[in-house]
Scaffold this active site. Structure first.
Site, mmCIF file in Angstrom:
data_model
loop_
_atom_site.group_PDB
_atom_site.id
_atom_site.type_symbol
_atom_site.label_atom_id
_atom_site.label_comp_id
_atom_site.label_asym_id
_atom_site.label_seq_id
_atom_site.Cartn_x
_atom_site.Cartn_y
_atom_site.Cartn_z
ATOM 1 N N ASP A 198 0.871 -1.152 0.000
ATOM 2 C CA ASP A 198 0.000 0.000 0.000
ATOM 3 C C ASP A 198 0.919 1.217 0.000
ATOM 4 O O ASP A 198 2.116 1.102 0.284
ATOM 5 C CB ASP A 198 -0.830 -0.056 1.284
ATOM 6 N N LYS A 199 0.399 2.374 -0.317
ATOM 7 C CA LYS A 199 1.274 3.539 -0.282
ATOM 8 C C LYS A 199 1.101 4.330 1.007
ATOM 9 O O LYS A 199 1.988 4.386 1.839
ATOM 10 C CB LYS A 199 1.016 4.444 -1.485
ATOM 11 N N ARG A 217 6.374 17.268 -3.595
ATOM 12 C CA ARG A 217 5.153 17.501 -4.373
ATOM 13 C C ARG A 217 5.036 18.994 -4.587
ATOM 14 O O ARG A 217 4.970 19.756 -3.644
ATOM 15 C CB ARG A 217 3.951 16.982 -3.609
ATOM 16 N N THR A 261 -2.193 1.285 -4.844
ATOM 17 C CA THR A 261 -2.677 2.373 -4.009
ATOM 18 C C THR A 261 -3.980 2.915 -4.539
ATOM 19 O O THR A 261 -4.266 2.851 -5.733
ATOM 20 C CB THR A 261 -1.617 3.493 -3.929
ATOM 21 N N ASP A 305 -4.487 5.923 -4.360
ATOM 22 C CA ASP A 305 -4.162 7.298 -4.697
ATOM 23 C C ASP A 305 -4.198 7.536 -6.189
ATOM 24 O O ASP A 305 -4.233 6.614 -6.985
ATOM 25 C CB ASP A 305 -2.748 7.612 -4.210
ATOM 26 N N ARG A 345 -5.270 4.099 -8.050
ATOM 27 C CA ARG A 345 -6.725 4.181 -8.092
ATOM 28 C C ARG A 345 -7.353 2.808 -8.048
ATOM 29 O O ARG A 345 -8.327 2.542 -8.726
ATOM 30 C CB ARG A 345 -7.160 4.896 -9.380
ATOM 31 N N LYS A 379 -7.105 -4.825 -5.346
ATOM 32 C CA LYS A 379 -5.835 -5.176 -4.701
ATOM 33 C C LYS A 379 -5.765 -6.679 -4.506
ATOM 34 O O LYS A 379 -4.765 -7.327 -4.810
ATOM 35 C CB LYS A 379 -5.721 -4.478 -3.348
ATOM 36 N N ASP A 386 -1.613 -0.793 5.756
ATOM 37 C CA ASP A 386 -1.954 -0.374 7.108
ATOM 38 C C ASP A 386 -3.430 -0.091 7.282
ATOM 39 O O ASP A 386 -3.914 0.004 8.389
ATOM 40 C CB ASP A 386 -1.156 0.873 7.492
ATOM 41 N N ASP A 445 -6.693 -2.377 2.856
ATOM 42 C CA ASP A 445 -5.669 -3.355 2.468
ATOM 43 C C ASP A 445 -6.000 -4.752 2.962
ATOM 44 O O ASP A 445 -5.294 -5.700 2.658
ATOM 45 C CB ASP A 445 -4.315 -2.939 3.038
#
Lengths: 340, 1362
Positions: free
Chosen positions: B390-391, B587, B667, B669, B819, B825, B845, B849
């Protein structure tokens, strides 16, 4: 959901054990150990092998088959018939002294004392002299626990029932005179068997203990009359019985029959001359292609003759030495690129 | 388990405040029970469960067989003793587990909650809450059951929840009650509420709920938007009331956390297969012996009946053979001893404890140690090939910090001295009483600039304080709390706050700030909200003076295009800065403003209103309207936010990938964020040959993209291989001549868009890096990475595309899936499990997940901020990602090694032990006579030989822990399954059978004619048994002595103790005392003494031992010499060094461990291309929420009329937008390169324009240092560099540089450091060098003690930096 809340720190103990840092010896098969090790082992084995071989060669062994398979052999008549106490005799000649102490064995082959059911077919409690097992032998003795009239057999079981019952006498003929060679039947069984494992019930006379029981089917005499000459050598502590009850590991085996009593002329062993063994032939073996033999042997520090052990040691020892040379060559060619 | 289950519900009816009514349905109460037993049921249930294990049943079966006297070849206790031992050990373990479950259940069940009972609020335990109750929740409380939100203290019945425990998303979510109930308000009204809810039965779908509320003859439909689920936490809401719909086991949380699938390791499965084979083997042996018995009984036994009559039931040889078969099954059963399973469990338990105890996996900040939550998977940790990570929260800490900024061409935030260990932190308090004390910034120039009153700086921070969607809460004067949608925004607003531009409060129409101590209220005219396509957001405000200004912040790619031409100069400088920031893995955002005249505003406002009201294509129209006004802006500067990686992440990833473990990031994200993190944690590097982006929306396009990626790979690797030879000379020059190269590139790049890719392509192809050999496995050389987004992944996971996807993705060094949904996953993990047959590990975490953690072979939970759902579902948990390397490379590797050695030895031992019976069968009439005493058979596995092999299985180490981190290649045998597989198994078996042959035939040959020295023959059964048994014990002990590589005190005690115990126990069992008590049990009285006093017996034992061991010894020695394993070599050098007593002059291991400090993280990534991204993690739509005033308290809502404009549609809008978050035009917008393969980076280029608009970084030359990280070259380099481990460093050093020159990999680095570049310069490439050349570190530091040129300087600098 269940958050662990602890004020005290959860830090694991910092010990050599928990952190897997225990001091340790980490051996490695390095050339410095392995090659000299092989040489040493090899040399040691060769040394032992030579010693064993030399010792073994010095041991005298005399084997005589008396099964009577072939017609020409002395006991062929006895082996054909089923007469009780059939007599036959074997002759042999010693040209030199048979170095003492000399042991007199009988040997059986193709005889399966190591068969599982055979080995289990006895009652240790009974043999330990426990009278309650005299009247009700263990079922492990079956089918030799009760006779056809439902009387308990003592000693019960296959082993006891199949006890070897040939007897031998040895005579030495020298200068025309025939002497009986004295045979010693004491102490031919294991000490523990004689003193601990087998016991007569503490009933005097011994005969009374066997009241209400019958002798094993194949036996000629009941257990308390096995040795007429020596009253103490009767019952379960009879030496021949004990020797028989210690069953052999392999189908070809020999058992100690007697020692040559080292007295008089026989102090040094069996002197040269002609010998005759008078055999009372009772034990049938031809039915199952068995064979019977008589063996005379003497011993060294390492027991009886044992060619195999010496040769095996020599072979293994030499292989070790050869291996060490091979390893040395390999090592010299492909050694670790370390010590430069 | 035995509770009566009501029939499955069709639908659920719940009436509020009516317990009698609800009780009719017998809904589950809120009491949860995860425990399996209670005191009474424990024994029967546990035994029942245990006998479901095949092995246990098998032994029970054997036990029954042994009770049949005709079959019984062994006493019953030979089986029952081990069986009882096994059963009781397992029972104790189960009981302890269950005890802890009871405890945790109790803790949860006894939590307090406030329940509305008969009109008054009463405290009740959770377990007493019933369906239909109305309960009150307060801020920061856990939701006790699945509730229907009735009302809250917030306006409109809104409340905020954090669903981290459920789905892992840390951002807050809004829930709203049905409007009719939201007015109920206080307990009194609620007490009379008697609505009835009819809804779906309990299920595990977290994001779905459908039901209807019937109240006062009206129907209201209910959705998930009205539900508060158990496990959520109420946030920013004073209190709320909810109606319990699902309780206890029916809650979605519990329905989701169903029984965990029992995971088995591959060794387990292999073991089970092998055990089956062994059973087959056992049956074969039994058959052979039974046939033998039949033959024997027919030929010999029938004739032998005068001495040994057949048993009464046995009347022919066939029946005897049948019995003999079963008898042999009994005595040969020890080939699969029951102690195998127990021993395996014990070893695993030991390994688990070592994991729990490991201080180096203890995180002192969070005070959590690593935890092995399952004890059955340890050795699989040594075989992992794929890691799915996971990120957020796993790789990153999910903490954003304002790190750098560029204002009007001036960059701030650089550390003055990067090597200074503790830079001075700025103190804002004297200057600004409102400052956030937690804010860190180190560059005082910026503060100076603010103080001096530089107008640009002021405008910069003003923008940050105005242009956002953050909500503020001011509990008391000056105590500001920002509620930010995304941590990025929070970081920016906090930065502005500290530099004197404090955002105080907002209303739908105003924003109040305190600027340099002066309170200013701006009227907020419009929020031009963020979305994925726009990648920017703007606000239009009117300041107190009446000037209208548009403030915009956004991704530089989009923002720089919309600047006024006069900004050219600032833009180019800012661009450089942005490159720098991006290179540091930060970023970035660009900030700009535009002054609007009143007319312009009026005109635009009109068109905006028009667009807003449009019914069709509202989105597009709005976007067009926004686009219209966000033009000709003036650049203010740029910000750089650090998405803080967890400590040591890049290092860990580097080490793991050196260990040939492939890491996939999955992720939720956005692509940009994910890619950004990919770069900053070194998964993606600029020297990657190519990064493919798969973002198709249709099956065809995805297929095409995948296909094209594969073609590219093959093509590139072919050209690479082809030109490698002549390219060797050619390519190196431009690397040194970094500047020229860079400029050339930039020229190509400014063309922008798709042209960039082509331009670079032309540049790149003649200069391929010298990747040594093609990857043999997939025939692909070069390093590729693939980035795939959720849509494409959905297509790629379809059955017909799976194979294509797997083959493409697995050829890549890095895979990033963004995404993705939790389900995807899990699907990805399942796919790899299925297709690659590789061991997978998932680490995460959050609750999102859980699915992948559960479906991977090994699930690791990070016990971080996002609740502990993931941890609860995981097999291992710890608090830092970097512990993963220790878990895998040290613990996993050791566990695997130990387990393999254990199994090899165990099978060997038992075959050696058991097969003797087989050989003996040929000499005892196949009668199933055992060779040994039955007590020996009973005790052999559980006493005489169990502990030494257990000690080896628990303590053995081939190389110390820091070595396995230094040489990640040591991990490979596990992945390739080399240490224990079918082949190894057969070798062990063969060795065991060989040993059994020797153990039988040597005593046979020796003893058959031997006599004691008193003339008594030695060939009696008991002597033979004792001799063989003693020889066996000695041989297997010597073998374990050889096998044990790490002799701790335990090994010594156990090995020598076991040998000693054998003799002691044997003498005891053969003693008179025991015999006198049980004369019929101890037949062997006196045998030990009588046998072991014979020299011949000892000579026999020595001979047998030599024959068994000497070949093994010779074989091992030769193998060590001719074909040493890496571990052998490492171990050897280690020992040689130890012997020479030269202390290793290096800081072992720590380099990898915990140095992920700020400076390293920031500096380590230099050399990257610009990967700017609008890094907002938040959803769009909040702008609307703000301007509508929906989320503001009524008291502060001055403009009620404003609110009515959008009325209640905002939630719908929000939801609609969520579903369309990636409109089709994304790819075109975000990557200028032609849609799919947006990047065609030349191998040596620094840039990878994943986000398009890539430009060269000014720092170029560093990256060439490590263009090749092909793992294929590692073994070579290891073996070649190993000599260097020897203490004399000079020779190795030169050797290494020679090697470096030849391979062309190290040269740039070496020469660079020789040139004495700045330390900083070195640091920049350090990370990459570490990755590429792990072997090097050793040499380098070793060399640091001597004065050899070349690597020495590197080493020194390395040390300095650390």
């Amino acid at each position: 959901m269940v958050k662990q809340e602890s004020e005290s720190t959860n830090r694991p103990d910092n010990t050599a054990f928990t952190q897997q840092r225990l001091p340790a010896w980490q051996p490695i098969l390095s050339a410095g150990i392995v090659i000299p090790g092989f040489v040493l082992i090899g040399l040691a084995f060769i040394g032992i092998g030579v010693a064993l071989l030399v010792t073994s060669r010095s041991i005298q062994v005399l084997e005589l088959d008396y099964t009577g398979d072939s017609n020409g052999s002395p006991c062929s008549s006895c082996s054909q018939s089923v007469i009780a106490n059939c007599k036959c005799s074997l002759n042999f000649t010693l040209t030199t002294l048979f170095q003492g102490p000399v042991f007199f064995y009988y040997g059986l082959s193709n005889y399966f004392q190591n068969y599982r059911r055979y080995g289990a077919s006895k009652d240790d409690n009974q043999l330990y002299g426990d009278l309650s097992y005299f009247t009700s032998p263990s079922s492990s003795c079956s089918p030799y626990d009760y006779d056809s009239s439902k009387k308990p057999i003592v000693p019960c079981g296959s082993i006891a029932n199949s006890m070897f019952n040939d007897t031998f006498t040895l005579t030495w003929t020298v200068n025309g005179t025939t002497n009986n060679v004295p045979l010693d039947g004491k102490g031919i069984a294991w000490w523990t068997d004689y003193n601990i494992k087998y016991r007569n019930p503490s009933v005097t006379p011994l005969k009374n203990a066997f009241n209400g029981t019958v002798k094993p089917i194949n036996w000629a005499k009941p257990a308390y009359e096995l040795d007429a000459s020596d009253p103490s050598n009767n019952g379960f502590v009879n030496q021949d019985f004990l020797v028989w009850m210690r069953r052999a590991a392999l189908p070809n085996f020999r058992k100690l029959y007697r020692r040559i009593d080292a007295s008089g002329d026989y102090q040094k062993g069996l002197p040269a001359g002609n010998y005759t063994i008078d055999i009372t032939y009772n034990y049938p073996v031809r039915a199952f292609n068995g064979a019977k033999k008589i063996v005379f042997s003497n011993v060294s520090w390492m027991g009886g003759s044992n060619e195999f052990l010496g040769i095996a040691y020599l072979v293994i020892g030499s292989l070790c030495v050869v291996m060490s040379v091979v390893m040395l060559i390999v090592y010299a060619k492909f050694k670790f690129p370390d010590e430069e | 388990m035995f509770r009566k289950r009501p029939p499955p519900e069709e639908e659920r009816r719940v009436r509020a405040n009516d317990r009698e009514y609800n009780e009719k349905f017998q809904y589950a109460s809120n009491c949860i029970m995860t425990s399996k037993y209670n005191i009474i049921t424990f024994l029967p249930v546990n035994l029942f469960e245990q006998f479901q294990e095949v092995a246990n049943t098998y032994f029970l079966f054997l036990l029954i067989l042994q009770l049949i006297p005709q079959i019984s070849s062994l006493s019953w206790f030979t089986t029952i003793v081990p069986l009882a031992l096994v059963l009781s050990i397992t029972a104790v373990k189960d009981a302890t587990d269950d005890y802890f479950r009871h405890k945790s259940d109790n803790q949860v069940n006894n939590r307090q909650s406030q329940v509305l009972i008969r009109g008054s609020l009463q405290n009740e335990k959770w377990m007493n809450v019933r369906v239909g109750d109305i309960i009150k929740l307060e801020n920061n409380q856990f939701v006790a059951a699945d509730l229907l939100l009735l009302s809250s203290t917030e306006p409109h019945g809104l409340c905020y929840i954090e669903t981290a425990e459920l789905d892992g998303e840390t951002n807050m979510k809004v829930r709203q009650s049905v409007s009719v109930t939201s007015e109920l308000g206080d307990p009194n009204n609620l007490a009379s509420f008697d609505g009835e809810v009819v809804c779906e039965p309990p299920n595990n779908k977290l994001d779905r709920f459908s039901g209807t509320l019937y109240w006062r003859e009206k129907k209201y439909s209910l959705t998930n938007q009205n539900m508060l689920l158990r496990g959520c936490v109420l946030r920013n809401t004073e209190a709320c009331y909810g109606l319990v719909i699902f309780a206890g086991p029916d809650t979605k949380l519990m329905q989701n956390s169903g029984r965990t699938k029992f995971k088995r390791t591959s060794i387990d499965r292999l073991m089970n297969t092998l055990v089956l084979w062994i059973f087959g083997f056992l049956v074969c042996m039994g058959m052979i012996l039974a046939v033998g018995n039949a033959g024997w009984e027919k030929e010999v036994g029938s004739l032998f009946q005068s001495y040994l009559a057949w048993d009464t039931p046995v009347n022919n040889f066939l029946f005897s053979a049948f019995l003999s078969f079963w008898s042999y099954v009994i005595i040969l059963n020890t080939v699969v001893p029951i102690s195998l399973y127990v021993s395996v469990e014990v070893i695993r338990l030991g390994h688990s404890y070592f994991i729990n105890w490991d201080q180096q996996m203890f995180c002192s900040q969070c005070n959590t140690a690593a935890e092995a939550r399952t004890t059955t998977l340890n050795e699989e940790l040594g075989q992992v090939e794929y890691i799915f990570s996971d990120k957020t929260g796993t790789l990153t800490q999910n903490i954003m910090t304002f790190n750098k900024c560029s204002i009007n061409g001036q960059s701030y935030g650089d550390l003055t001295d990067p090597l200074e260990t503790q830079p001075k932190r700025l103190d804002f308090s004297p200057f600004n009483p409102l400052a956030d004390p937690d804010f860190c910034f180190y560059d005082d120039k910026l503060l100076e600039s603010v103080k001096v009153g530089d107008s640009c700086t002021h405008e910069f921070f003003r923008l940050l304080s105005l242009c956002h969607t953050v909500m503020s809460e001011e509990k008391s004067e000056g105590e500001l709390v920002y509620k930010a949608q995304s941590p990025d925004e929070g970081a920016l607003v906090t930065a502005a706050r500290n530099f004197g531009f404090v955002f105080r409060s907002r209303t739908p129409g105003t924003i109040t700030t305190t600027e340099m101590g002066r309170t200013v209220t701006y009227s907020l005219l419009a929020i031009l909200d963020f979305n994925n396509i726009r990648k920017r957001m703007s606000v239009i405000v009117r300041n107190p003076e009446g000037r209208i200004r548009l403030y915009c912040k956004g991704a530089d790619t989009v923002l720089l295009e919309r600047l006024h031409p006069c900004n050219q100069e600032v833009m180019s400088i800012t661009s450089d800065h942005l490159n720098e920031y991006a290179a540091d893995g930060l970023r970035t955002l660009a900030l700009a403003y535009r002054d609007l005249s009143e007319d312009e505003w009026e005109a635009w406002s009109e068109s905006h209103r028009f667009a807003d009201k449009a019914t069709d294509c509202r989105e597009d129209r709005l976007a067009a309207a926004y686009e219209e006004i966000e033009q000709n802006m003036m650049l203010l500067g740029a910000t750089a936010i650090e998405d803080k990686l967890q400590e040591g992440v890049p290092e860990t990833i580097a080490v793991l990938s050196l260990a040939n473990i492939k890491i996939w990031v999955l992720t939720g994200d956005k692509q940009e964020t994910a890619v950004n993190i990919g770069y900053s944690c070194k998964m993606l590097t600029d020297d990657m040959t190519e990064v493919f982006i798969i973002s198709g929306h249709t099956v065809q396009s995805v297929r095409q993209e995948l296909r094209r990626a594969r073609e590219r790979m093959i093509e590139l690797s072919r050209t690479r291989d082809g030109v490698k030879e002549e390219g060797m000379q050619g390519w190196r020059e431009p690397c040194f001549n970094g500047n020229g190269f860079k400029e050339g590139q930039e020229g190509g790049d400014t063309a922008g868009g798709s042209g960039g890719g082509v331009g670079k392509q032309l540049h790149g192809s003649p200069l391929p890096p010298p990747l040594p050999l093609s990857n043999l496995m997939d025939n692909i050389s070069g390093e590729f990475a693939i980035v795939i987004n959720g849509h494409s992944l959905a297509h790629a996971l379809e059955a017909d595309m799976e194979a294509e996807f797997v083959s493409t993705a697995c050829a890549c060094k890095a895979v990033i899936c963004c995404r993705v949904t939790p389900l995807q996953k899990a699907q990805v993990v399942e796919l790899i499990k299925k297709r690659k047959k590789a061991v997978t590990l998932a680490i995460g975490d959050g609750a999102n997940d859980i699915s992948m953690i559960k479906s991977a072979h090994i699930g690791v939970g990070i016990s971080g901020q996002e609740g502990i759902q993931a941890v609860l579902a995981s097999d291992y948990s710890f608090s830092q990602f970097r512990f993963l390397q220790r878990l895998l490379l040290v613990h996993g590797r050791w566990s695997y090694l130990r387990m393999c050695r254990f199994l090899c030895y165990f099978f060997y031992k038992n075959f050696a032990f058991t097969m003797v019976h087989f050989w003996f069968g040929f000499f005892c009439g196949f009668s199933a006579q055992t060779v040994y005493d039955q007590y020996f058979i009973t005790l052999f596995n559980i006493v005489y030989t169990s502990l030494p092999v257990l000690a080896m299985g628990i303590f053995d180490q081939d190389v110390p822990d820091h070595r396995s981190l230094e040489y990640p290649k040591l991990y490979e045998p596990g992945q390739l399954n080399l240490l224990f597989n079918k082949r190894e198994f057969f070798i062990c078996i063969a060795q065991g059978i060989y040993t059994s042959v020797v153990l039988f035939f040597v005593p046979y040959a020796v003893l058959s004619n031997a006599t004691q020295s008193n003339g008594v023959p030695l060939a009696d059964y008991q002597t033979f048994a004792v001799t063989t048994a003693t020889a066996l014990v000695i041989v297997v002990s010597v073998q374990i002595v050889l096998d044990t590589g790490f002799w701790t005190v335990f090994n010594h005690v156990f090995v020598w103790g076991s040998l000693g115990s054998y003799f002691i126990i044997m003498f005891a069992l053969h003693s008179q005392t025991l015999f006198r008590i049980f004369p019929n049990q101890f037949h062997f009285v006196g045998s030990a003494q009588s046998t072991l006093l014979q020299p011949v017996v000892w000579l026999t034992i020595a001979l047998a031992t030599a024959i068994c061991i000497v070949p093994v010894l010779a074989f091992r020695f030769l193998k060590l010499d001719l074909k040493p394993q890496l571990s052998d070599t490492v171990r050897y050098t280690q020992l040689v060094r130890q012997k020479r007593r030269k202390p290793p002059g290096r800081n072992t291991g720590s380099a990898w461990r915990g140095t992920g400090s700020v400076s390293e993280g920031r500096l380590g990534a230099r050399g990257g291309s610009r990967r700017s991204g609008y890094a907002f993690a938040h959803q769009e739509g909040f702008g609307e929420l703000i301007t509508s005033g929906k989320n503001m308290r009524l008291s502060s809502l001055a403009l009620a009329s404003f609110a009515s404009r959008h009325s209640s549609s905002w939630i719908d809008t929000l939801r609609r937008k969520k579903h369309t978050h990636t409109p089709p035009s994304t790819s075109g917008e975000c990557s200028p390169a032609p849609s799919f393969i947006s990047v065609s980076v030349p191998p040596l280029s620094n840039s990878s324009s994943i986000l398009g608009g890539s430009q060269e970084t000014p720092i170029e030359e560093e990256t060439v240092a490590a263009p090749a990280q092909n793992t294929q070259m590692i073994p070579a380099s290891v073996t070649q560099t190993l000599p260097a481990l020897a203490p004399d460093a000079e020779a190795p050093a030169s050797q290494v540089s020679a090697q470096a020159t030849s391979s062309g990999v190290l040269t740039p680095t070496a020469s660079k450091s020789q040139g004495g570049d700045s330390p900083g310069g070195w640091t920049l490439s350090l990370g990459t060098v570490q990755e590429a050349l792990f072997g090097w570190k050793v040499i380098a530091s070793r060399a640091s003690s001597s004065n050899s040129p070349g690597p020495t300087s590197i080493a020194k600098e390395t040390n300095q930096i650390k």
